[in-house]
Design a protein around this motif. Structure first.
Motif, short mmCIF file in Angstrom:
data_model
loop_
_atom_site.label_atom_id
_atom_site.label_comp_id
_atom_site.label_asym_id
_atom_site.label_seq_id
_atom_site.Cartn_x
_atom_site.Cartn_y
_atom_site.Cartn_z
N UNK A 69 0.97 -1.27 0.22
CA UNK A 69 -0.03 -0.03 0.16
C UNK A 69 1.01 1.33 0.48
N UNK A 70 1.67 1.40 0.15
CA UNK A 70 3.22 2.52 1.07
C UNK A 70 3.02 3.24 -0.58
N UNK A 71 3.57 2.04 -1.35
CA UNK A 71 3.68 2.32 -2.68
C UNK A 71 3.45 3.01 -3.58
N UNK A 72 2.43 2.69 -3.30
CA UNK A 72 0.72 3.36 -4.20
C UNK A 72 0.19 4.61 -3.59
N UNK A 73 0.58 4.98 -2.63
CA UNK A 73 0.13 6.46 -1.53
C UNK A 73 1.63 6.92 -2.30
N UNK A 74 2.37 6.85 -2.33
CA UNK A 74 4.12 8.01 -2.71
C UNK A 74 3.18 7.70 -4.47
N UNK A 75 3.51 7.39 -4.78
CA UNK A 75 2.70 7.35 -6.13
C UNK A 75 1.80 8.63 -6.22
N UNK A 76 1.07 8.51 -4.78
CA UNK A 76 -0.33 9.29 -5.51
C UNK A 76 -0.09 10.41 -4.93
N UNK A 77 1.46 11.14 -3.90
CA UNK A 77 1.40 12.03 -3.18
C UNK A 77 3.39 11.93 -2.91
N UNK A 78 4.14 12.30 -3.77
CA UNK A 78 5.61 11.71 -3.39
C UNK A 78 6.28 12.37 -2.48
N UNK A 79 5.54 12.85 -2.13
CA UNK A 79 6.22 13.76 -0.83
C UNK A 79 5.67 13.03 0.65
N UNK A 80 6.75 12.65 0.89
CA UNK A 80 7.36 11.73 2.42
C UNK A 80 8.25 11.79 3.74
N UNK A 81 7.42 11.53 4.33
CA UNK A 81 8.78 11.77 5.50
C UNK A 81 9.49 9.91 5.84
N UNK A 82 10.60 10.32 6.46
CA UNK A 82 11.60 9.54 6.25
C UNK A 82 12.22 9.70 8.04
N UNK A 83 12.61 8.65 8.84
CA UNK A 83 12.94 8.60 9.82
C UNK A 83 14.24 7.11 9.79
N UNK A 84 15.23 8.29 9.97
CA UNK A 84 16.60 6.98 10.09
C UNK A 84 17.05 6.91 11.55
N UNK A 85 18.08 5.88 11.72
CA UNK A 85 18.23 5.72 12.77
C UNK A 85 20.02 5.04 13.06
N UNK A 86 21.09 5.47 13.64
CA UNK A 86 22.30 4.80 14.09
C UNK A 86 22.32 4.47 15.16
N UNK A 87 21.48 3.87 15.95
CA UNK A 87 21.75 2.99 17.35
C UNK A 87 22.27 4.14 18.16
N UNK A 88 22.30 5.42 17.83
CA UNK A 88 22.21 6.05 19.32
C UNK A 88 20.54 7.86 19.07
N UNK A 89 20.45 8.15 17.79
CA UNK A 89 20.01 8.76 17.78
C UNK A 89 19.24 9.17 16.39
N UNK A 90 17.42 9.59 16.37
CA UNK A 90 16.82 9.18 15.12
C UNK A 90 16.64 10.22 14.33
N UNK A 91 16.66 10.52 13.29
CA UNK A 91 16.83 11.88 12.33
C UNK A 91 15.63 12.02 11.33
N UNK A 92 14.52 12.16 11.34
CA UNK A 92 13.36 12.40 10.78
C UNK A 92 13.68 13.62 9.59
N UNK A 93 13.45 13.90 8.07
CA UNK A 93 12.92 14.85 7.60
C UNK A 93 12.29 14.53 6.31
N UNK A 94 11.88 14.81 5.86
CA UNK A 94 11.02 15.41 4.60
C UNK A 94 11.27 14.80 3.39
#
Length: 289
Positions: A69-94
């Protein structure tokens, strides 16, 4: 599936991006899309791989017969939010999501299957082509005007071509033979040619694989223009090889004939650069990533 995802999301956020179980050691991000039908935010843990300044995600769905479903969602709206982590902190960005296609998609999926063979199994289980999506970070505070960047790159290539012509003109003005002991004029020309051709090739690869897909997603009406420019890139690849040949003949060729050849090549390249700047500058400056 929703309950299972919720547990992974909770573990991801609690451990700054580190999860155990079947995903232990697998690079993951949390990808939040906007529901195509509901408009609600939907978060999913997704396997990923970094590729330079972008993140690639793979809509494998464990080899299921349909796309997640997430693939169909981003086709309709390509602006997404990403959360990444390195074991010490999480970074969130558009980010802006751009599905890859053709040879680039195939190459990137094959590379992922080499690094994680389970992805080869996923593709073998389904008749659909598993999508690969590039996520380009958007940071408006640090956003650059991409159209201005295009002009800067073109100006650098123009300068390299001008330096090639200047070297030949200098040889004509001084009456120097085209082949001199040591580095000589021929060596100088080869050095300039290598610098120009390498930068020129990398520029067009980046346009074809990254810049143009972004523009097509943001401005669908540009598709015919971008297709024409891609065709020009194929023709200009031949011009690049013609340039290499011309410089390679510098040691035995007529300097005046070489100058005429370089001048014609320079005019074709300048016409292409001018078309790109005229047709893409406004759209690029409006597209911030």
């Amino acid at each position: 599936m929703s309950e299972w995802n919720d547990k992974i999301i909770e573990e991801f956020r609690a451990n700054a991006g580190v999860v155990g179980g079947p995903f232990e050691g697998t690079p993951l991000i949390l990808l939040t899309t906007t529901g195509a039908r509901t408009g609600a935010a939907r978060t999913n843990p997704v396997a990923c791989r970094r590729d330079g300044d972008r993140i690639l995600v793979f809509a494998s769905y464990a080899g299921a017969p349909r796309h997640p479903d997430w693939y169909h969602n981003l086709l309709a709206n390509p602006t997404v939010t990403v959360e990444t982590g390195d074991g010490t902190a999480i970074e969130t960005f558009t980010a802006t999501a751009v599905p890859l296609s053709g040879e680039e998609r195939d190459r990137m999926y094959a590379r992922q299957a080499e690094l994680a063979p389970v992805f080869a199994d996923y593709q073998a289980r389904t008749s659909r082509v598993i999508p690969v999506v590039a996520l380009y970070r958007r940071d408006r505070e640090r956003a650059r005007a991409l159209g201005d960047e295009l002009v800067r790159i073109h100006d650098g290539l123009r300068a390299e071509m001008a330096a090639l012509l200047a070297a030949v003109e200098d040889g004509l003005a001084t009456g120097s033979p085209m082949s001199l002991p040591g580095r000589g004029l021929e060596g100088a020309l080869r050095e300039r040619c290598l610098s120009f051709c390498t930068a020129f090739h990398e520029h067009h690869v980046n346009e074809n694989e990254r810049g143009f897909p972004l523009l097509e997603r943001a401005f669908p009406g540009l598709a015919p223009t971008l297709d024409r420019l891609r065709e020009e890139h194929v023709r200009l690849a031949g011009i690049r090889e013609d340039l290499r040949t011309a410089v390679g003949e510098a040691g035995t060729g007529d300097p005046a004939a070489l100058k005429d050849r370089l001048t014609r090549l320079s005019a074709e390249l300048e016409a292409h650069f001018a078309r790109e700047e005229e047709q893409l500058l406004t759209a690029l400056n409006a597209l911030q990533i």
